[in-house]
Write an enzyme that holds these catalytic residues in place. Structure first.
Site, PDB file in Angstrom:
ATOM      1  N   LYS A  39       0.846  -1.201   0.000  1.00 11.34           N
ATOM      2  CA  LYS A  39       0.000   0.000   0.000  1.00 11.34           C
ATOM      3  C   LYS A  39       0.884   1.255   0.000  1.00 11.34           C
ATOM      4  CE  LYS A  39      -0.445  -0.383   5.033  1.00 11.34           C
ATOM      5  NZ  LYS A  39      -1.262  -0.977   6.108  1.00 11.34           N
ATOM      6  N   ARG A 134     -10.825  -0.743  14.855  1.00  6.45           N
ATOM      7  CA  ARG A 134     -10.768   0.042  13.630  1.00  6.45           C
ATOM      8  C   ARG A 134     -11.874  -0.404  12.677  1.00  6.45           C
ATOM      9  NH1 ARG A 134      -4.856   0.654  10.894  1.00  6.45           N
ATOM     10  NH2 ARG A 134      -5.205  -1.515  10.305  1.00  6.45           N
ATOM     11  N   HIS A 166      -6.271  -7.715  12.918  1.00  4.06           N
ATOM     12  CA  HIS A 166      -5.053  -6.908  13.034  1.00  4.06           C
ATOM     13  C   HIS A 166      -4.749  -6.667  14.504  1.00  4.06           C
ATOM     14  CE1 HIS A 166      -1.944  -4.537  11.218  1.00  4.06           C
ATOM     15  NE2 HIS A 166      -2.350  -3.393  11.706  1.00  4.06           N
ATOM     16  N   ARG A 225       1.326 -10.881   6.655  1.00  8.34           N
ATOM     17  CA  ARG A 225       1.193  -9.574   5.990  1.00  8.34           C
ATOM     18  C   ARG A 225       2.410  -8.719   6.320  1.00  8.34           C
ATOM     19  NH1 ARG A 225      -4.076  -9.862   8.611  1.00  8.34           N
ATOM     20  NH2 ARG A 225      -3.425  -8.074   9.855  1.00  8.34           N
ATOM     21  N   TYR A 269      15.837  30.694   7.926  1.00  6.45           N
ATOM     22  CA  TYR A 269      14.637  31.393   8.414  1.00  6.45           C
ATOM     23  C   TYR A 269      14.615  31.479   9.939  1.00  6.45           C
ATOM     24  CZ  TYR A 269      12.372  30.862   3.814  1.00  6.45           C
ATOM     25  OH  TYR A 269      12.042  30.928   2.485  1.00  6.45           O
ATOM     26  N   CYS A 316      14.415  24.315   5.001  1.00  7.23           N
ATOM     27  CA  CYS A 316      13.550  25.101   4.115  1.00  7.23           C
ATOM     28  C   CYS A 316      12.749  24.154   3.214  1.00  7.23           C
ATOM     29  CB  CYS A 316      14.373  26.049   3.258  1.00  7.23           C
ATOM     30  SG  CYS A 316      15.528  27.071   4.189  1.00  7.23           S
ATOM     31  N   ASP A 318      13.029  23.615  -0.030  1.00  4.81           N
ATOM     32  CA  ASP A 318      13.823  22.911  -1.051  1.00  4.81           C
ATOM     33  C   ASP A 318      15.297  22.754  -0.689  1.00  4.81           C
ATOM     34  OD1 ASP A 318      11.470  23.368  -2.628  1.00  4.81           O
ATOM     35  OD2 ASP A 318      12.235  25.398  -2.961  1.00  4.81           O
TER      36      ASP A 318
HETATM   37  C1  LIG Z   1      -0.481  -1.836   6.876  1.00  3.49           C
HETATM   38  C2  LIG Z   1      -1.007  -3.128   7.380  1.00  3.49           C
HETATM   39  C3  LIG Z   1      -0.151  -4.213   7.590  1.00  3.49           C
HETATM   40  C4  LIG Z   1       1.356  -4.104   7.500  1.00  3.49           C
HETATM   41  O1  LIG Z   1       1.850  -3.642   8.724  1.00  3.49           O
HETATM   42  P1  LIG Z   1       3.421  -3.639   9.018  1.00  3.49           P
HETATM   43  O2  LIG Z   1       3.521  -3.207  10.426  1.00  3.49           O
HETATM   44  O3  LIG Z   1       4.021  -2.654   8.065  1.00  3.49           O
HETATM   45  O4  LIG Z   1       3.897  -5.021   8.768  1.00  3.49           O
HETATM   46  C5  LIG Z   1      -0.706  -5.428   7.935  1.00  3.49           C
HETATM   47  N1  LIG Z   1      -2.053  -5.557   8.077  1.00  3.49           N
HETATM   48  C6  LIG Z   1      -2.898  -4.522   7.926  1.00  3.49           C
HETATM   49  C7  LIG Z   1      -4.351  -4.733   8.117  1.00  3.49           C
HETATM   50  C8  LIG Z   1      -2.405  -3.269   7.588  1.00  3.49           C
HETATM   51  O5  LIG Z   1      -3.244  -2.244   7.450  1.00  3.49           O
END
Ligand SMILES: *Cc1c(COP(=O)(O)O)cnc(C)c1O
Length: 379
Positions: A39, A134, A166, A225, A269, A316, A318
């Protein structure tokens, strides 16, 4: 890279990425497969080349956050299995089916909406909220949750292939948090066995993110994942990860100008930096519009010919300035903002910690203006 863009760029090491895939494959064991989380443009590394490299390294499963990203991966890897972890507007049900994308089911209501918009069956994994708070189905007991998944499985246009959840604190090593994660894991395992005992044997159950892969046993997760550790960064810096994992992204820029500054002169700045003595100052061609945080003003360091040089004054849009009094620096020299130079290395995690954030945000935040250069060498 077009030569005139030799100003600020990110070097992406595909060999380090491949190395990380091999290391993760060893970490997760034989019964678990990598689901590469690509992602946000592969955490800022460049979706197309990263996905291609992963596919060629044997990765079959990919995870993304939305439909646009899913279609991009579909174009990069026509045969890949692609899961959208989060929300897709239900009106795009047909697009999901047409592109053979697997959708995460964020709630029962969502599932019922989604099927209204498709003529074909939509492949999906049902998300269960076991404590992240979530998205996902949320029930007091695993059996109630299983009950609802069984009901959903009767829906003709929903092809349920897996369940997932998750973890909120898999990156913590204190007993309270370990217990919390144990409970989350037990909940989804119980849902899965309940489904099996009632005749619904799903191909996938997954809950292993980078932290779980690194600090827990993920063998019961059919998919791992892997996100941040695949890019060689830590889920919870400075908690260590497998030492064989290597950073994939380096960030470089160029010195545009070197000058002598007298004691009492101010830099940048706000005049927050006043030279305490005579010094030599270099200007570097990168700034916060490139994603190099302004929070690093007077705090960050940059490698010049293998030596750390302090950022002085405000970053800054750039450009930024560094103290090169003790280094031989000249206009045109390449400097390292993230990555190795000589014996030293500055990691995205180190920069993140100065900015009170996480390495994820640093690499995702490197802006579009910064070209990604893909190479086979080690970083
Ligand atoms: C982004 C995400 C992950 C990956 O998490 P990491 O900590 O980068 O391994 C896994 N599962 C879900 C649902 C996520 O949103």
């Amino acid at each position: 890279m077009k030569p005139y863009l030799k100003r600020a760029w990110a070097e992406i090491s595909l060999s380090n990425l491949r190395n990380n895939v091999n290391v993760i494959n060893e970490m997760i064991g034989e019964n678990t497969e990598i689901m590469a989380v690509v992602k946000a443009d592969a955490y800022g590394h460049g979706e197309h080349q990263v996905s291609r490299c992963l596919w060629e390294s044997g990765v079959k499963y990919f995870a993304v956050s939305n439909l646009d990203e899913a279609i991009a991966v579909r174009n990069s890897c026509p045969e890949a299995e692609i899961l959208i972890l989060g929300y897709t507007p239900p009106e795009y049900g047909q697009t999901l089916a047409d592109n053979n994308i697997i959708q995460g089911i964020v709630s029962s209501e969502y599932a019922h909406e989604l099927v209204k918009y498709t003529s074909k069956s939509i492949r999906c994994h049902v998300k269960i909220d076991t404590g992240m708070g979530r998205i996902g189905l949320k029930y007091d007991t695993p059996s109630e949750c299983a009950e609802e998944i069984l009901r959903l499985s009767e829906c003709e246009k929903l092809s349920i292939e897996g369940i997932y959840t998750h973890f909120a604190v898999a990156d913590c090593d204190d007993s309270e948090n370990i217990e919390y994660t144990d409970k989350q894991e037990k909940y989804i395992l119980d849902v899965y066995s309940e489904l099996v005992s009632r005749g619904l044997k799903l191909r996938h159950i997954h809950f292993a993110n980078s932290a779980t892969i690194s600090y827990r046993n993920s063998t019961k997760s059919t998919l791992a994942r892997a996100g941040i550790i695949m890019y060689g960064l830590c889920p919870n810096y400075p908690m260590e990860i497998n030492k064989r994992l290597k950073s994939v992204m380096a960030l470089k820029a160029v010195i545009s100008h070197v000058k002598a500054v007298e004691k009492g002169d101010s830099i940048s700045y706000g005049r927050t930096f006043i030279a305490p003595e005579d010094m030599v100052v270099a200007t570097v061609t990168i700034g916060y519009a490139d994603g190099y945080s302004r929070l690093l003003s007077s705090k960050g360091e940059i490698l010049v010919h293998g030596k750390r040089c302090a950022i002085i004054g405000r970053v800054c849009m750039d450009q930024l300035m560094i103290d090169v009094t003790n280094v031989q620096a000249k206009a045109g020299d390449i400097v390292t903002l993230i990555g190795k130079d000589g014996d030293d290395e500055i990691t995205a995690d180190e920069l993140a910690s100065i900015c009170s954030t996480i390495g994820y945000e640093v690499v995702c935040g490197i802006s579009k203006r910064v070209p990604r250069i893909f190479h086979e060498g080690e970083e």
